[in-house]
Design an enzyme around this catalytic site. Sequence first.
Site, PDB file in Angstrom:
ATOM      1  N   VAL A 120       0.816  -1.222   0.000  1.00  0.00           N
ATOM      2  CA  VAL A 120       0.000   0.000   0.000  1.00  0.00           C
ATOM      3  C   VAL A 120       0.845   1.266   0.000  1.00  0.00           C
ATOM      4  O   VAL A 120       0.340   2.346  -0.326  1.00  0.00           O
ATOM      5  CB  VAL A 120      -0.977   0.029   1.199  1.00  0.00           C
ATOM      6  CG1 VAL A 120      -2.028  -1.054   1.063  1.00  0.00           C
ATOM      7  CG2 VAL A 120      -0.238  -0.061   2.531  1.00  0.00           C
TER       8      VAL A 120
ATOM      9  N   TYR B   6       2.584   5.084  16.001  1.00  0.00           N
ATOM     10  CA  TYR B   6       1.337   4.365  15.730  1.00  0.00           C
ATOM     11  C   TYR B   6       0.138   5.171  16.198  1.00  0.00           C
ATOM     12  O   TYR B   6      -0.835   5.357  15.456  1.00  0.00           O
ATOM     13  CB  TYR B   6       1.384   3.014  16.445  1.00  0.00           C
ATOM     14  CG  TYR B   6       0.151   2.161  16.264  1.00  0.00           C
ATOM     15  CD1 TYR B   6      -0.035   1.423  15.107  1.00  0.00           C
ATOM     16  CD2 TYR B   6      -0.817   2.074  17.266  1.00  0.00           C
ATOM     17  CE1 TYR B   6      -1.155   0.614  14.941  1.00  0.00           C
ATOM     18  CE2 TYR B   6      -1.940   1.273  17.106  1.00  0.00           C
ATOM     19  CZ  TYR B   6      -2.106   0.547  15.952  1.00  0.00           C
ATOM     20  OH  TYR B   6      -3.218  -0.237  15.792  1.00  0.00           O
TER      21      TYR B   6
ATOM     22  N   ASN C  22      -7.783  -1.095   6.063  1.00  0.00           N
ATOM     23  CA  ASN C  22      -7.440  -1.930   7.213  1.00  0.00           C
ATOM     24  C   ASN C  22      -5.941  -2.186   7.355  1.00  0.00           C
ATOM     25  O   ASN C  22      -5.488  -2.550   8.439  1.00  0.00           O
ATOM     26  CB  ASN C  22      -8.180  -3.266   7.096  1.00  0.00           C
ATOM     27  CG  ASN C  22      -7.763  -4.246   8.161  1.00  0.00           C
ATOM     28  OD1 ASN C  22      -8.017  -4.039   9.339  1.00  0.00           O
ATOM     29  ND2 ASN C  22      -7.103  -5.325   7.754  1.00  0.00           N
TER      30      ASN C  22
ATOM     31  N   LYS D  60      -2.820   6.750  13.852  1.00  0.00           N
ATOM     32  CA  LYS D  60      -4.207   6.320  14.012  1.00  0.00           C
ATOM     33  C   LYS D  60      -5.109   7.493  14.395  1.00  0.00           C
ATOM     34  O   LYS D  60      -6.262   7.569  13.931  1.00  0.00           O
ATOM     35  CB  LYS D  60      -4.295   5.204  15.057  1.00  0.00           C
ATOM     36  CG  LYS D  60      -3.674   3.893  14.597  1.00  0.00           C
ATOM     37  CD  LYS D  60      -4.339   3.348  13.341  1.00  0.00           C
ATOM     38  CE  LYS D  60      -3.874   1.954  12.979  1.00  0.00           C
ATOM     39  NZ  LYS D  60      -4.540   1.430  11.765  1.00  0.00           N
TER      40      LYS D  60
END
Length: 268
Positions: free
Chosen positions: A64, A154, A90, A158
């Site tokens: 990706v 992270y 996802n 997010k």
Amino acid sequence: MSQKGGALPAGKPVVVVTGGGSGIGAAVAERLAGSHSVVVCGRRQSSLDEVAIRSGADAAVIDVTDYGAARELIAGVVARYGRLDGLVLNAGMVASAAVADMALDEWNQQIDVNLTAPFVMAQAALPHLIKSQGAIVAVSSVGAIQTGPGLGAYAAAKAGISQLMKCIAYENARFGVRANVVAPGWIRTEMGDVEMRALAISDDLEAAYSKVSEHVPQRRAGTAMEAAEVIAFLLSPAASFVNGADYAVDGGSLIANSGMTYFGSQMR
């Protein structure tokens, strides 16, 4: 329902799922099997093939963070099916490191996979989702709201994807597009198993999950299918007036006050 740019071809709604070779992405493919045409994408051909066999999904090998390939994937799906109705973002990764010690490459990799890649995929998909009045669901994390040691990159990524979905929802709601977020807590997935082993709580994965879930109000980790059920709802017409929302799938962990966990242990 009129569609901008002409009528869509008849057939099942078409959904692309990134990170579709395992965990929540694979569960989404299985949950949508039969009612949707699903394309699962990821880096591992063997894992994608297994999901394709179980769910009937089509598989596409892609990194990706190869942004040109990501755009080509969306174009290829539309060329094949004539439409795109849903996008499930996802794919994700975590590399634990304290902010004081984190290498710039570790930061950049997590931002690329968890935030920039979803932006590129969503941007490529939006013209087609406007035509179908479709939906995006991004898989964030309770780590976007409450964090822990080693999660600087992270958690930042997010939190960023949650806000990105709100921006997409705001800008495109007038075209009939919806963008929402599912924020899982501890979920039993391959990635979760790796984290359990890294914690060295126990060689027994059941014991490890039990330990990290002992202050979750439901006293357990969730399943990938429990997260997939919420994603399927957000993709569906049943969620037609849900836009820019964050759905925690965490057994109630975000409602727990860590300072009150002792008192909870005294309750029957």
